[in-house]
Design a protein around this motif. Structure first.
Motif, PDB file in Angstrom:
ATOM      1  N   LEU A 252       0.828  -1.209   0.000  1.00 36.98           N
ATOM      2  CA  LEU A 252       0.000   0.000   0.000  1.00 36.98           C
ATOM      3  C   LEU A 252       0.860   1.257   0.000  1.00 36.98           C
ATOM      4  O   LEU A 252       0.563   2.227  -0.706  1.00 36.98           O
ATOM      5  CB  LEU A 252      -0.929   0.003   1.221  1.00 36.98           C
ATOM      6  N   ILE A 253       1.931   1.225   0.775  1.00 40.58           N
ATOM      7  CA  ILE A 253       2.841   2.373   0.814  1.00 40.58           C
ATOM      8  C   ILE A 253       3.491   2.575  -0.545  1.00 40.58           C
ATOM      9  O   ILE A 253       3.574   3.692  -1.068  1.00 40.58           O
ATOM     10  CB  ILE A 253       3.912   2.179   1.902  1.00 40.58           C
TER      11      ILE A 253
ATOM     12  N   GLY B 140      -4.114   6.108   8.182  1.00 41.89           N
ATOM     13  CA  GLY B 140      -5.209   6.488   7.303  1.00 41.89           C
ATOM     14  C   GLY B 140      -5.809   7.833   7.651  1.00 41.89           C
ATOM     15  O   GLY B 140      -6.355   8.530   6.772  1.00 41.89           O
ATOM     16  N   MET B 141      -5.709   8.243   8.905  1.00 38.34           N
ATOM     17  CA  MET B 141      -6.272   9.522   9.348  1.00 38.34           C
ATOM     18  C   MET B 141      -5.246  10.658   9.314  1.00 38.34           C
ATOM     19  O   MET B 141      -5.584  11.793   9.656  1.00 38.34           O
ATOM     20  CB  MET B 141      -6.803   9.376  10.781  1.00 38.34           C
TER      21      MET B 141
ATOM     22  N   GLY C 210      -0.718  -8.203  -2.982  1.00 38.53           N
ATOM     23  CA  GLY C 210      -0.713  -6.921  -2.290  1.00 38.53           C
ATOM     24  C   GLY C 210      -0.511  -5.762  -3.253  1.00 38.53           C
ATOM     25  O   GLY C 210      -1.133  -4.707  -3.119  1.00 38.53           O
ATOM     26  N   MET C 211       0.378  -5.950  -4.238  1.00 39.82           N
ATOM     27  CA  MET C 211       0.614  -4.910  -5.231  1.00 39.82           C
ATOM     28  C   MET C 211      -0.626  -4.664  -6.074  1.00 39.82           C
ATOM     29  O   MET C 211      -0.952  -3.518  -6.416  1.00 39.82           O
ATOM     30  CB  MET C 211       1.791  -5.313  -6.126  1.00 39.82           C
ATOM     31  N   ILE C 212      -1.337  -5.743  -6.415  1.00 40.37           N
ATOM     32  CA  ILE C 212      -2.563  -5.599  -7.201  1.00 40.37           C
ATOM     33  C   ILE C 212      -3.628  -4.843  -6.405  1.00 40.37           C
ATOM     34  O   ILE C 212      -4.256  -3.902  -6.905  1.00 40.37           O
ATOM     35  CB  ILE C 212      -3.104  -6.984  -7.622  1.00 40.37           C
ATOM     36  N   ILE C 213      -3.826  -5.265  -5.148  1.00 36.64           N
ATOM     37  CA  ILE C 213      -4.815  -4.601  -4.299  1.00 36.64           C
ATOM     38  C   ILE C 213      -4.427  -3.148  -4.076  1.00 36.64           C
ATOM     39  O   ILE C 213      -5.270  -2.238  -4.181  1.00 36.64           O
ATOM     40  CB  ILE C 213      -4.940  -5.335  -2.942  1.00 36.64           C
ATOM     41  N   GLY C 214      -3.154  -2.914  -3.769  1.00 36.60           N
ATOM     42  CA  GLY C 214      -2.678  -1.553  -3.563  1.00 36.60           C
ATOM     43  C   GLY C 214      -2.845  -0.695  -4.796  1.00 36.60           C
ATOM     44  O   GLY C 214      -3.230   0.478  -4.713  1.00 36.60           O
TER      45      GLY C 214
ATOM     46  N   ARG D 288      -6.135   6.335   1.662  1.00 37.92           N
ATOM     47  CA  ARG D 288      -6.474   6.049   3.062  1.00 37.92           C
ATOM     48  C   ARG D 288      -7.268   4.756   3.209  1.00 37.92           C
ATOM     49  O   ARG D 288      -7.192   4.083   4.248  1.00 37.92           O
ATOM     50  CB  ARG D 288      -7.260   7.221   3.655  1.00 37.92           C
ATOM     51  N   ALA D 289      -8.037   4.407   2.174  1.00 35.04           N
ATOM     52  CA  ALA D 289      -8.889   3.214   2.241  1.00 35.04           C
ATOM     53  C   ALA D 289      -8.067   1.949   2.472  1.00 35.04           C
ATOM     54  O   ALA D 289      -8.515   1.021   3.154  1.00 35.04           O
ATOM     55  CB  ALA D 289      -9.699   3.087   0.954  1.00 35.04           C
TER      56      ALA D 289
END
Length: 243
Positions: free
Chosen positions: A38-39, A103-104, A160-164, A174-175
């Motif tokens: 995600l990062i 996320g916040m 993870g890369m696909i989802i990210g 943030r999601a």
């Protein structure tokens, strides 16, 4: 004779079942991989929204690496003392809370600080999950469990890369961290209900001086590889403190 054979077959089937421990371990590992993905995929959006320069963006990853590497040895020892379940739950709570706060985040300082907190949570998760495998499986079953753990590294990184990438492309960055929070909460519930009979190592004590020098040493080593300045100084400090 037939009844005895049937009982043996049933017993073997029970021994071959992994139960809930393996899913907890694999999902926990995937959670760490997903977080890093995600990062990586959200860097551009994060830097634009929070008005971060290249150095600040680099510290989003560096802060995590510093605390993860610095506290890893301490966290592994702590898991031996307080038992695996408590160590895992502590790591999940810290990691999930930090994910929510990432996320916040409304500033560079906040997101970098919360990424450091995530690193501490991950440093508790990583050794606890491996220890759970060693404690709960033996022989061929342990070999298969470790194989699944290794496969998760490759599959989890790609997935993870696909989802990210999908989140970065079609949703707010943030999601993804709120997704981390949801997965973390699910794992906390699974761990509370599913992990039992995890014993601590009686008589074990934390070497506080060794812990402090270890944290300084590993943090210095990580910084010497990823830092932006005084890298040689950090490397020398790491060598001295890790002796």
């Amino acid at each position: 004779m037939e009844e005895k054979e049937n009982l043996v077959e049933v017993d073997l089937e029970r021994k071959e079942k992994f139960g809930i421990i393996l899913p907890i371990v694999l999902i926990s590992y995937f959670l760490i991989l997903l977080n890093n993905s995600l990062i990586f995929t959200s860097t551009v959006k994060i830097s634009a929204e929070l008005q971060m320069n290249n150095l600040m963006v680099a510290w989003i990853s560096n802060a995590y690496a510093l605390t993860f590497g610095g506290f890893l040895a301490f966290s592994a020892k702590l898991g031996d003392i307080i038992e695996r379940k408590k160590s895992l739950l502590t790591g999940l709570v810290i990691f999930s809370l930090a994910s929510l706060l990432v996320g916040m985040s409304q500033s560079a300082t906040m997101i970098i600080s919360m990424r450091a907190l995530q690193g501490i949570g991950a440093s508790l998760l990583a050794p606890a999950t491996l220890a759970l495998l060693m404690d709960n499986y033996q022989g061929e079953q342990l070999t298969r469990a470790i194989a699944y753990y290794g496969a998760t590294a490759g599959i989890g990184s790609s997935l993870g890369m696909i989802i990210g990438g999908l989140i970065a492309s079609y949703m707010s960055w943030r999601a993804g961290f709120y997704l981390d929070l949801i997965v973390g909460i699910i794992l906390i519930v699974m761990s509370i209900l599913g992990i039992t009979n995890q014993k601590a190592t009686h008589g074990a004590k934390i070497d506080w001086w060794g812990t402090i020098t270890s944290v300084i040493g590993f943090s210095g080593l990580v910084y010497s590889l990823n830092g932006s300045s005084y890298r040689l100084v950090a490397f020398i400090v790491s060598i001295v403190t890790l002796k």
